[in-house]
Design an enzyme around this catalytic site. Structure first.
Site, short mmCIF file in Angstrom:
data_model
loop_
_atom_site.label_atom_id
_atom_site.label_comp_id
_atom_site.label_asym_id
_atom_site.label_seq_id
_atom_site.Cartn_x
_atom_site.Cartn_y
_atom_site.Cartn_z
N GLU A 98 0.82 -1.21 0.00
CA GLU A 98 0.00 0.00 0.00
C GLU A 98 0.86 1.26 0.00
OE1 GLU A 98 -3.75 2.19 0.41
OE2 GLU A 98 -3.05 0.35 -0.53
N THR A 114 -11.16 8.01 -13.58
CA THR A 114 -10.16 7.44 -12.68
C THR A 114 -10.56 6.08 -12.14
OG1 THR A 114 -8.67 8.04 -10.87
CG2 THR A 114 -11.03 8.48 -10.54
#
Length: 512
Positions: free
Chosen positions: A364, A500
């Site tokens: 992440e 997006t």
């Protein structure tokens, strides 16, 4: 490696694309497995919990996974799934949320729900009309309009900067008590809201989004809000549109603002040339000021974040790994190889975040030590002792080890492949898909995992994000699939622009 541009002529060269039907079919099978689990145990709620075989309404209970899956189901040619989703869309009441889910994110609702609806409408009114069956396609656009009318209440502020959190009740809406909004959550509405205006003929949606966007395109207090040309702060005050800080970068909270600058130009180059100018300024400043190379692997290139001009923050994230694809898209649009090459370098560095971990999936978030800053600079710390050996080999160390089914690394591989035709990017995407498929498969679907650097992923969180359908599976499929009009093209006008959340909508102006 094939090049997108001829150095001698400056003309885009046409890459040769190669389809891999067996790989594409494997991704389609993963989509179907994910959908079947969702449809049996979670539909029409938002999110499947694949291990406990239940659901969570984390996106207000409107069926986020269903709407997010629509454009991918269409592209993959799955009529049964498409029909299931269309029937659901006809039932959504945007004035009613799931119990306890009255707080609506304008940003997330725009990119997932509104973007998914508009993409589905454009596909079903156009090249994929055969998948509509006897469904009235206008229901989709009418639903999108009703959603836009609900969300428009967020813009009822003195400045026109919206609140990102809007409380929605059957008898009306209420603004949050937020005092600022971010540049991503403010600046990643413009494509969807402009497309909604263009399809409905009602200019109000575009006008609302454009008024808010103008504060980001033309900062009122650039001495705070624009530390370098084109690179701006993270938050603006809702009361007056001035910038509240000078920190930023290409990470979460800022990322998709920059992404949409070049994409708005692609949507209509005759109207939005200034957006491209702002993208060029941001891209040039990023290359000049933010490009950073780790001491242990100086051949790698990452984009640092910043806390004003004099304080680089050597941190990046899986989210930020979309940046390679965006630079590549900008380079194709401008026919400038330097942006393509820089984007390919960013994509290659993000590839390393995958291949260096135990699961072969990227974390992440991660950090590194810059090779040009003083070694003892306060913003240039050494890696933790327990990751020193890993950093020496990998060129980064992990600061957050989870993986929540994010798409951005494969997204950049997709753009790299479409720009160059180099099949190594197909191989990189396939390796990533195989790692994700084998590690995150859980119960009746796929789940986020806790630690990418532990064999097996360190445990499941029992959560299958809606963008798994919209993005990971779409990019993994399209990079291996046959060429189609909605694919990104290196050498000719693009007829579609992707939001997006990877929902393609038709361009309004001439193909760019």
């Amino acid at each position: 490696m094939a090049t997108a541009l001829s150095a001698a002529t400056g003309v885009i060269a046409a890459p040769a694309y190669k389809s891999n039907p067996e790989r594409a079919d494997a991704v389609k099978a993963a989509f179907q497995r994910s959908w079947d689990g969702y449809y049996e145990f979670a539909f029409p709620h938002d999110t499947l919990k694949p291990i406990s075989k239940t659901f969570e309404d984390d996106r207000n209970g409107w069926g986020a996974s269903a709407v997010d899956a629509l454009s991918t189901a269409l592209i993959m040619g799955k009529p049964e799934v498409v029909q299931q989703i269309l029937k659901h869309i006809a039932t959504i009441d945007w004035n009613k949320t799931a119990a306890g889910q009255e707080a609506v994110s304008v940003f997330e609702t725009t990119i997932r729900y509104l973007g998914g609806l508009l993409s589905g409408y454009d596909f079903l009114k156009g090249p994929l009309a055969n998948l509509a069956g006897d469904f009235d396609i206008e229901i989709i656009l009418n639903s999108a309009k009703r959603l836009g009318d609900v969300l428009a209440n967020a813009f009822e502020t003195n400045s026109g900067i919206p609140h990102n959190t809007l409380y929605v009740y059957p008898n009306g809406t209420r603004l949050s008590d937020e005092t600022t909004n971010g540049i991503a959550t403010t600046g990643t509405l413009i494509i969807e809201w402009t497309r909604l205006s263009d399809l409905t003929g009602d200019p109000k949606y575009h006008e609302l989004a454009q008024k808010a966007e103008d504060y980001l395109l033309n900062p009122l207090n650039p001495e705070v809000g624009e530390p370098w040309p084109g690179l701006i702060g993270t938050n603006v005050y809702i009361s007056n549109g001035t910038f509240a800080d000078s920190r930023g970068g290409w990470n979460g909270g800022t990322d998709s603002f920059y992404e949409y600058l070049v994409k708005m130009y692609l949507y209509d180059s005759s109207k939005y040339a200034f957006y491209l100018d702002r993208w060029i300024a941001a891209a040039d400043s990023s290359i000049k000021y933010l490009a950073s190379h780790p001491t242990s692997r100086p051949e790698l290139t990452y984009l640092a974040a910043y806390r004003g001009k004099d304080d680089l923050n050597l941190v990046s994230s899986h989210l930020a790994c979309f940046d390679g694809g965006n630079f590549i898209l900008g380079g194709l649009t401008l026919k400038q190889q330097k942006y393509i090459d820089f984007g390919l370098d960013l994509a290659a560095a993000c590839h390393e975040t995958y291949v260096q971990t135990a699961t072969k999936i990227g974390p992440e978030s991660f950090r590194w030590k810059d090779d040009r800053l003083p070694a003892d600079a306060p913003n240039n710390p050494d890696p933790p002792a327990d990751q020193a050996e890993f950093y020496a080999r990998a060129g980064f160390w992990i600061t957050s080890s989870d993986y929540v089914l994010r798409p951005e690394v494969i997204e950049s591989f997709y753009y790299a492949y479409r720009a160059t035709g180099d099949t190594k990017y197909q191989d990189w995407a396939w390796d990533a898909f195989l790692a994700i498929d084998s590690t995150t498969s859980a119960g009746v679907g796929y789940s986020s995992i806790e630690n990418v650097n532990v064999a097996g992923g360190g445990g499941f969180t029992d959560f299958q994000e809606s963008f798994w359908f919209a993005e990971v599976l779409k990019y993994s499929y399209l990079i291996q699939a046959d060429d189609q009009p909605w694919q990104i093209n290196a050498d000719k006008g693009n007829q579609w622009v992707w939001n997006t959340e990877a929902h393609p909508v038709r361009v309004a102006g001439p193909p760019s």
